[in-house]
Design an enzyme around this catalytic site. Structure first.
Site, mmCIF file in Angstrom:
data_model
loop_
_atom_site.group_PDB
_atom_site.id
_atom_site.type_symbol
_atom_site.label_atom_id
_atom_site.label_comp_id
_atom_site.label_asym_id
_atom_site.label_seq_id
_atom_site.Cartn_x
_atom_site.Cartn_y
_atom_site.Cartn_z
ATOM 1 N N CYS A 407 0.835 -1.204 0.000
ATOM 2 C CA CYS A 407 0.000 0.000 0.000
ATOM 3 C C CYS A 407 0.876 1.263 0.000
ATOM 4 O O CYS A 407 1.378 1.638 -1.051
ATOM 5 C CB CYS A 407 -0.990 -0.034 1.168
ATOM 6 S SG CYS A 407 -2.382 1.070 0.887
ATOM 7 N N HIS A 538 -3.618 -4.812 0.496
ATOM 8 C CA HIS A 538 -2.869 -5.406 1.614
ATOM 9 C C HIS A 538 -2.913 -6.932 1.520
ATOM 10 O O HIS A 538 -3.813 -7.548 2.107
ATOM 11 C CB HIS A 538 -3.468 -4.951 2.951
ATOM 12 C CG HIS A 538 -3.212 -3.519 3.246
ATOM 13 N ND1 HIS A 538 -2.070 -3.080 3.895
ATOM 14 C CD2 HIS A 538 -3.935 -2.411 2.969
ATOM 15 C CE1 HIS A 538 -2.110 -1.769 4.008
ATOM 16 N NE2 HIS A 538 -3.229 -1.334 3.457
ATOM 17 N N GLU A 540 -1.254 -9.077 2.983
ATOM 18 C CA GLU A 540 -1.058 -9.740 4.284
ATOM 19 C C GLU A 540 -2.378 -10.108 4.954
ATOM 20 O O GLU A 540 -2.428 -11.025 5.776
ATOM 21 C CB GLU A 540 -0.217 -8.847 5.217
ATOM 22 C CG GLU A 540 -0.867 -7.567 5.717
ATOM 23 C CD GLU A 540 -0.710 -6.363 4.783
ATOM 24 O OE1 GLU A 540 -0.433 -6.572 3.583
ATOM 25 O OE2 GLU A 540 -0.881 -5.216 5.256
HETATM 26 N N1 GLN Z 1 -1.715 6.665 3.227
HETATM 27 C C1 GLN Z 1 -1.948 5.957 2.020
HETATM 28 C C2 GLN Z 1 -3.348 6.161 1.474
HETATM 29 O O1 GLN Z 1 -4.226 6.553 2.168
HETATM 30 C C3 GLN Z 1 -1.638 4.476 2.187
HETATM 31 C C4 GLN Z 1 -2.589 3.784 3.088
HETATM 32 C C5 GLN Z 1 -2.079 2.437 3.539
HETATM 33 O O2 GLN Z 1 -0.899 2.147 3.475
HETATM 34 N N2 GLN Z 1 -2.963 1.623 4.015
HETATM 35 O O3 GLN Z 1 -3.585 5.905 0.313
#
Ligand code: GLN
Length: 567
Positions: A407, A538, A540
């Site tokens: 992400c 994600h 994970e």
């Molecule tokens: N801060 C980033 C966003 O909002 C990544 C979010 C995250 O890593 N879950 O897109």
């Protein structure tokens, strides 16, 4: 109904009654002693006996969901398939049950009160005085039964957060008591207690557990089973003492000493006959199945313990300056995902925590990264440590150290690439630099209004979305599929205006949303780098002991190859 009966027959376990069973798990003495793992393990055990279980977590806080909490407050925010942001325990439940949970499986006081207050505002209580008892309590019971119905389960295992005696979980215990009063044969209580062994005494003490049971008795609840957590196994003398003073049968006092791995717990409970005990207490009769679930589980645990080669994986985090907070809590699913994919390949992962700020301020030389076999930048928000992360990513790219960005880790991988390969030195994400001349990562259009109106809770791009995979890429080969379904939690994304420039300079967007607009996976070709890959989702969150995640597996394989090359 007929289908349900057939299903149960197929599973080989005939329920004597159609009545649904509830097991409430309540903590005694103190928190943090493994109530979540106990609950998860009970789920694993009962499922292995052919009983369909759903597990519910009650979080007594007033946040409607976990999404607005900092991981240092609360640990990792887990995201369900539906998009509900919830407690990390639900991640454990999914890993131990090996299936997706429903949104009904997470209940917070915030959700309960929000519902009751909205109902009151719309005259839903017909002019009555709305009170904690019975209205809030009724709403709690409604949610417990709704979770059972949504899962079509035989048994609900419900973990009540906090410890007995807390103000904020009392209404949930009261709701459980009322359910027990109405159906005493169908509701069980398990207390997960703690038995300290004070250094100076060197002796295990049962008094705090006795007091915790009395505190529970004051609610009108008597535990049927006590899980005695401690550093050491419980001896017979103490077992009898607890049985006598806490009013439970000696065989219902289960010793639960510290173990090497949380995944041992279901097997230890099975050895102690906890599953048979629960079936007896729940008045299940009939011929129990053999334990299909535990065969695979045992094999996983066996593999996890084989002597093996180490892979050194660095995780670049930012939640360091937080007193005693345990960093691993903030990245729990990432750590577990690394383990599953390592064990499956006969490898033992060693995780190294790197503080992003150390690289920002050059307190640690970048060349020290050479000692690691692979580097992960996990999800995150905000500015702290971000330039340090970007430096680490640049070093991993130039020195061909396997890199996996989750992400934020993918977004920053592209920021680094834009700055240093596309020669856009001020490239950034607009999350940090709204005025950047090169917004390579930009806010998603539907998010702008939400942010402006401070509508922040539960409004990110959340939950599962499909992505199509590009043939022949690292991602597509790892998954062995043409499309995937993964869980998201973000407000920002790759700016479509820059995708072409990235591609021309060698970035491959190997996973793209079905409408072709959102870039879900970015990678460098194998010819350029052994593994430089980032996901907007994600991965994970879907890694399981019995189903390691393909991308983590590919990353760990690349890391192991680097390790081999170093030797
Ligand atoms: N801060 C980033 C966003 O909002 C990544 C979010 C995250 O890593 N879950 O897109």
């Amino acid at each position: 109904m007929a289908r349900a009966t057939k299903e149960k027959k197929k599973r080989g376990f005939l329920l004597p009654r159609r009545r649904h069973k509830y097991i409430f798990v309540i903590g005694g003495v103190m928190s943090g002693v493994g109530k979540g793992i106990t609950t998860s393990s009970i789920g694993t055990l009962l499922e292995a006996r052919g009983i369909h279980v759903n597990i519910v977590k009650v979080d007594p806080y007033l946040n409607v969901d976990a999404g607005t909490m900092n991981p240092t407050e609360h640990g990792e925010v887990f995201v369900l398939k539906s998009g509900l942001e919830c407690d990390q325990d639900l991640g454990n439940y999914e890993r131990f049950l090996n299936r997706d949970l429903n949104p009904e499986d997470s209940i917070t006081s915030g959700m309960v009160y929000q519902y009751v207050l909205r109902k009151e505002r719309s005259l839903g209580y017909g002019g009555k005085c709305v009170e904690a008892i019975p209205h809030v309590q009724d709403e709690i019971i409604r949610r417990f039964t709704a979770a059972a119905a949504a899962n079509h389960s035989d048994v609900s295992v419900i973990e009540i957060g906090g410890t007995v005696g807390d103000f904020q979980n009392a209404l949930f215990i009261e709701a459980a008591r009322v359910m027990h009063m109405h159906a005493p044969d169908d509701v069980l209580f398990i207390m997960v207690s703690y038995l300290p062994v004070p250094d100076k005494l060197g002796e295990m003490k049962t008094k705090p557990t006795q007091n915790a049971v009395r505190a529970l008795n004051a609610y009108g609840v008597q535990p049927n089973v006590i899980i005695a957590r401690s550093d050491k196994p419980l001896d017979e003398k103490r077992k009898e003492k607890i049985a006598l003073f806490c009013n439970v049968a000696p065989e219902a006092v289960i010793s639960a000493p510290d173990v090497e791995s949380i995944y041992d717990v279901p097997l230890n409970f099975a050895k102690d006959g906890l599953d048979a005990l629960l079936l007896k207490l729940l008045t299940f009769t009939g011929k129990p199945l053999s334990r299909p679930g535990l065969t695979a589980w045992k094999e996983f645990v066996r593999k996890s313990k084989e002597t093996r080669r180490t892979v050194d994986i660095a995780i670049v985090g930012k939640y360091f300056d937080t007193g005693d907070f345990i960093l691993s809590d903030a990245y729990l699913s990432v750590i577990e995902a690394i383990k599953f994919s390592s064990y499956a390949q006969g490898l033992k992962p060693k995780i190294h925590w790197l503080n992003a700020k150390d690289f920002e301020k050059d307190r640690v030389p970048l060349a020290s990264l050479d000692q690691y076999d692979g580097i992960i930048v996990p999800g995150g928000f905000g500015e702290t440590g971000i330039e340090g992360k970007i430096k680490v990513i640049g070093y991993a790219r130039e020195h061909t150290i396997p890199y996996f960005g989750l992400c934020y880790g993918m977004q920053l991988m592209l920021v680094e690439f834009a700055r240093n390969v596309l020669s856009l030195p001020h490239a950034h994400t607009t999350e940090i630099s709204p005025g950047t001349p090169n917004p390579v990562i930009d806010v998603m259009p539907d998010q702008v209004k939400k942010i402006a109106n401070a509508r922040m809770g539960g409004t990110m791009r959340l939950g599962h979305y499909a992505a199509n995979l590009k043939k022949g890429t690292i991602a597509q080969k790892a998954y062995g599929a043409n499309s995937v379904d993964e869980r998201h939690r973000h407000r920002y994304e790759v700016n479509p205006k820059y995708t072409k420039r990235f591609e021309e300079a060698g970035v491959v967007f190997s996973g793209v949303s079905p409408d072709g607009i959102l870039m879900e996976i970015a990678e460098l070709p194998e010819s350029a780098h052994p593994f430089m890959l980032g996901t907007q989702f994600h991965p994970e969150l879907q890694a399981r002991p019995l189903r390691p995640h393909p991308l983590f597996t590919a990353f760990i394989r690349a890391a192991a190859n680097r390790d081999a090359a170093k030797r």
